[in-house]
Enzyme design. Sequence first.
Site, mmCIF file in Angstrom:
data_model
loop_
_atom_site.group_PDB
_atom_site.id
_atom_site.type_symbol
_atom_site.label_atom_id
_atom_site.label_comp_id
_atom_site.label_asym_id
_atom_site.label_seq_id
_atom_site.Cartn_x
_atom_site.Cartn_y
_atom_site.Cartn_z
ATOM 1 N N LYS A 45 0.831 -1.212 0.000
ATOM 2 C CA LYS A 45 0.000 0.000 0.000
ATOM 3 C C LYS A 45 0.861 1.257 0.000
ATOM 4 O O LYS A 45 1.760 1.402 0.837
ATOM 5 C CB LYS A 45 -0.949 -0.013 1.200
ATOM 6 C CG LYS A 45 -2.057 -1.028 1.017
ATOM 7 C CD LYS A 45 -3.108 -0.933 2.089
ATOM 8 C CE LYS A 45 -4.223 -1.933 1.791
ATOM 9 N NZ LYS A 45 -5.195 -1.999 2.875
ATOM 10 N N GLY A 46 0.586 2.133 -0.939
ATOM 11 C CA GLY A 46 1.329 3.389 -1.037
ATOM 12 C C GLY A 46 2.695 3.249 -1.686
ATOM 13 O O GLY A 46 3.411 4.228 -1.879
ATOM 14 N N SER A 114 -0.816 11.125 -5.094
ATOM 15 C CA SER A 114 -0.854 9.652 -5.101
ATOM 16 C C SER A 114 0.373 9.073 -5.795
ATOM 17 O O SER A 114 0.926 9.684 -6.703
ATOM 18 C CB SER A 114 -2.120 9.211 -5.848
ATOM 19 O OG SER A 114 -2.042 7.861 -6.223
ATOM 20 N N ALA A 115 0.749 7.858 -5.392
ATOM 21 C CA ALA A 115 1.858 7.152 -6.041
ATOM 22 C C ALA A 115 1.419 6.512 -7.355
ATOM 23 O O ALA A 115 2.243 6.085 -8.159
ATOM 24 C CB ALA A 115 2.391 6.075 -5.102
ATOM 25 N N SER A 116 0.110 6.441 -7.572
ATOM 26 C CA SER A 116 -0.392 5.696 -8.730
ATOM 27 C C SER A 116 -0.222 6.452 -10.049
ATOM 28 O O SER A 116 -0.441 7.652 -10.128
ATOM 29 C CB SER A 116 -1.878 5.381 -8.539
ATOM 30 O OG SER A 116 -2.383 4.769 -9.706
HETATM 31 P P1 B16 Z 1 -0.004 2.116 -10.116
HETATM 32 P P2 B16 Z 1 -1.769 5.620 -3.478
HETATM 33 C C1 B16 Z 1 -0.648 3.498 -4.655
HETATM 34 O O1 B16 Z 1 -1.698 4.432 -4.577
HETATM 35 C C2 B16 Z 1 -1.125 2.134 -4.174
HETATM 36 O O2 B16 Z 1 -1.454 2.187 -2.780
HETATM 37 C C3 B16 Z 1 -0.035 1.119 -4.353
HETATM 38 O O3 B16 Z 1 -0.452 -0.159 -3.921
HETATM 39 C C4 B16 Z 1 0.360 1.075 -5.838
HETATM 40 O O4 B16 Z 1 1.437 0.168 -6.061
HETATM 41 C C5 B16 Z 1 0.782 2.493 -6.285
HETATM 42 O O5 B16 Z 1 -0.284 3.402 -6.032
HETATM 43 C C6 B16 Z 1 1.149 2.542 -7.764
HETATM 44 O O6 B16 Z 1 -0.008 2.296 -8.515
HETATM 45 O O7 B16 Z 1 0.485 0.737 -10.408
HETATM 46 O O8 B16 Z 1 -1.445 2.355 -10.489
HETATM 47 O O9 B16 Z 1 0.899 3.177 -10.688
HETATM 48 O O10 B16 Z 1 -2.132 4.974 -2.175
HETATM 49 O O11 B16 Z 1 -0.447 6.348 -3.449
HETATM 50 O O12 B16 Z 1 -2.892 6.467 -4.031
HETATM 51 MG MG MG Z 2 -2.921 5.062 -0.121
#
Ligand code: B16
Ligand code: MG
Length: 218
Positions: A45-46, A114-116
């Site tokens: 997570k994160g 967000s990291a996503s």
């Molecule tokens: P992606 P956040 C994070 O979101 C997730 O918690 C983490 O599990 C994931 O690996 C990361 O984003 C990257 O996501 O593969 O879609 O680029 O909690 O920072 O919003």
């Molecule tokens: Mg998160």
Amino acid sequence: MSKKAFIFDLDGVIVDTAKYHFMAWQKLAESLDILFTPEHNEELKGVSRVRSLEIILGLGRVEASEEDKQKWLIQKNEDYLSYIEKMDESEILPNVRETLEFIRRNNQGVALGSASKNARPILEKVGLLHFFDVIVDGNDVTNAKPDPEVFVRAAQLLGVSNENAIVFEDSVAGIQAANIASMLSIGIGDKNVLKEAEYCFPNFLYMDNSFIETLIKN
Ligand code: B16
Ligand code: MG
């Protein structure tokens, strides 16, 4: 009274995409004969996509070439995208929309931190994209949380100082990032896990508008 920046993490704060990440990582782990459980998923997570793969390969003590890693990252993301394809507004976590509406009604800044790398399409699918003045995600930063880069960038783009920024986060690394940047950290989740957060709520149903109002005025 200076304008405040309200910075939201995505996964675990606005929506629960962790379950889709889990399904996609588990599919990959299975194909590599690696045991990957929901408990292991908590550690992701994160965490960035690349780092998540490293953790999973570490669980199975799998050594791999750069080429294989790239192939698996693409494969995992394709599976993940196929799962989030069906997301809609029913997946917004309780009281998140109402909280965003209240903050906007009070003319405060709203950002995503967000990291996503899939943050925009997810916000679009659940119909929340228009609430955000600024989006900083995994495509924009080089340093992962607990480095505060993602939040500092968001506050800068909103023209707000770090001291006037408030961060909502569900991960320990995210809370640490906010604290390092002298932002107000608000944990969403278990307070025994998010011990370093200035305030902590199980979810947004426990945070009423008067709390947000106090943050705006202070
Ligand atoms: P992606 P956040 C994070 O979101 C997730 O918690 C983490 O599990 C994931 O690996 C990361 O984003 C990257 O996501 O593969 O879609 O680029 O909690 O920072 O919003
Ligand atoms: Mg998160």
